[in-house]
Enzyme design. Structure first.
Site, PDB file in Angstrom:
ATOM      1  N   ASN A  25       0.676  -1.157   0.093  1.00  0.00           N
ATOM      2  CA  ASN A  25       0.060  -0.109  -0.077  1.00  0.00           C
ATOM      3  C   ASN A  25       0.695   1.164   0.005  1.00  0.00           C
ATOM      4  OD1 ASN A  25      -2.551  -1.343   0.070  1.00  0.00           O
ATOM      5  ND2 ASN A  25      -2.353  -1.532   2.032  1.00  0.00           N
ATOM      6  N   ILE A  26       2.081   1.121   0.447  1.00  0.00           N
ATOM      7  CA  ILE A  26       2.873   2.542   0.423  1.00  0.00           C
ATOM      8  C   ILE A  26       3.026   3.284  -0.730  1.00  0.00           C
ATOM      9  CG2 ILE A  26       5.377   1.475   0.574  1.00  0.00           C
ATOM     10  CD1 ILE A  26       5.960   3.579   2.550  1.00  0.00           C
TER      11      ILE A  26
ATOM     12  N   CYS B 239       5.352   9.255  13.161  1.00  0.00           N
ATOM     13  CA  CYS B 239       3.853   8.643  12.819  1.00  0.00           C
ATOM     14  C   CYS B 239       3.459   8.287  14.339  1.00  0.00           C
ATOM     15  CB  CYS B 239       4.413   7.180  11.960  1.00  0.00           C
ATOM     16  SG  CYS B 239       5.441   6.171  12.787  1.00  0.00           S
TER      17      CYS B 239
END
Length: 200
Positions: free
Chosen positions: A112-113, A137
């Site tokens: 997904n990155i 994060c």
């Protein structure tokens, strides 16, 4: 740019224990409260990455006095959620610029990155005009670890050292998919973005 592996300070000042028995009633609580004002608490997983670059988990209001001592100019925030109002007030009050790159916190990060998002974050990260800078994060493990790992590739670290650093922060939550992303990251793209000599 020189490379440092030192861990950040856990506390800049130590607090001597109060001696309640030696103080008149009502004085002990006031002394303890005053002492707490001088306690600097770093965010979760705080560490120095390099000169002018730090990493951590999500800072909260208890960490603001510590962050203020760093003289931050910028923060790279790697989550998609809006930045909390208290944090924004701290940034505005201290002239700190926020760069947000909303990476989803999926366990399938390799799938997904978006590489372009990492490249955009690296463009900010290698620009020394943004230093001192904090990367964070939620926990300072996976998304932060991927960004720092890609930076290390630009600094010509070997993969074994990059993965060792990643695993020190991720611990038992280390993801093979994150490390695979770092391994396959094409550093030739960031070299085209870099403006400072150490990254060319």
């Amino acid at each position: 740019m020189s490379i440092h592996n030192c861990r950040g300070p856990m506390c800049l000042k130590t607090i001597q224990p109060s001696h309640a028995a030696d103080m008149p009633p009502g004085i002990s609580a006031a002394a303890d409260a005053k002492a707490e004002e001088h306690l600097f608490v770093p965010p979760l997983n705080f560490s120095m990455v390099d000169d002018g670059i730090y990493r951590s988990g999500f800072p909260d209001s208890a960490n603001f006095p510590f962050l203020k001592t760093l003289g931050l100019r910028s923060i790279i925030y790697l989550c998609p959620e809006p930045y909390p109002e208290d944090n924004m007030q701290f940034l505005n009050a201290n002239g700190i610029r926020l760069f947000q790159f909303g990476l989803e916190g999926s366990k399938e990060l390799f799938i997904n990155i978006p590489e372009d998002l990492i490249l955009s974050a690296l463009r900010v990260l290698v620009d020394e005009r943004n230093y001192p800078l904090l990367i964070h994060c939620k926990r300072g493990k996976h998304r932060t670890g991927c960004l720092v790992g890609c930076l290390r590739k630009c600094q010509n670290w070997c993969l074994a050292s990059i993965f060792d650093e990643y695993q020190r922060f991720a611990a038992d939550k280390a993801r093979v998919t994150d490390q695979r992303f770092i391994e396959l990251f094409d550093i030739s793209r960031i070299k085209k973005l870099a403006t400072s000599p150490p990254y060319i």
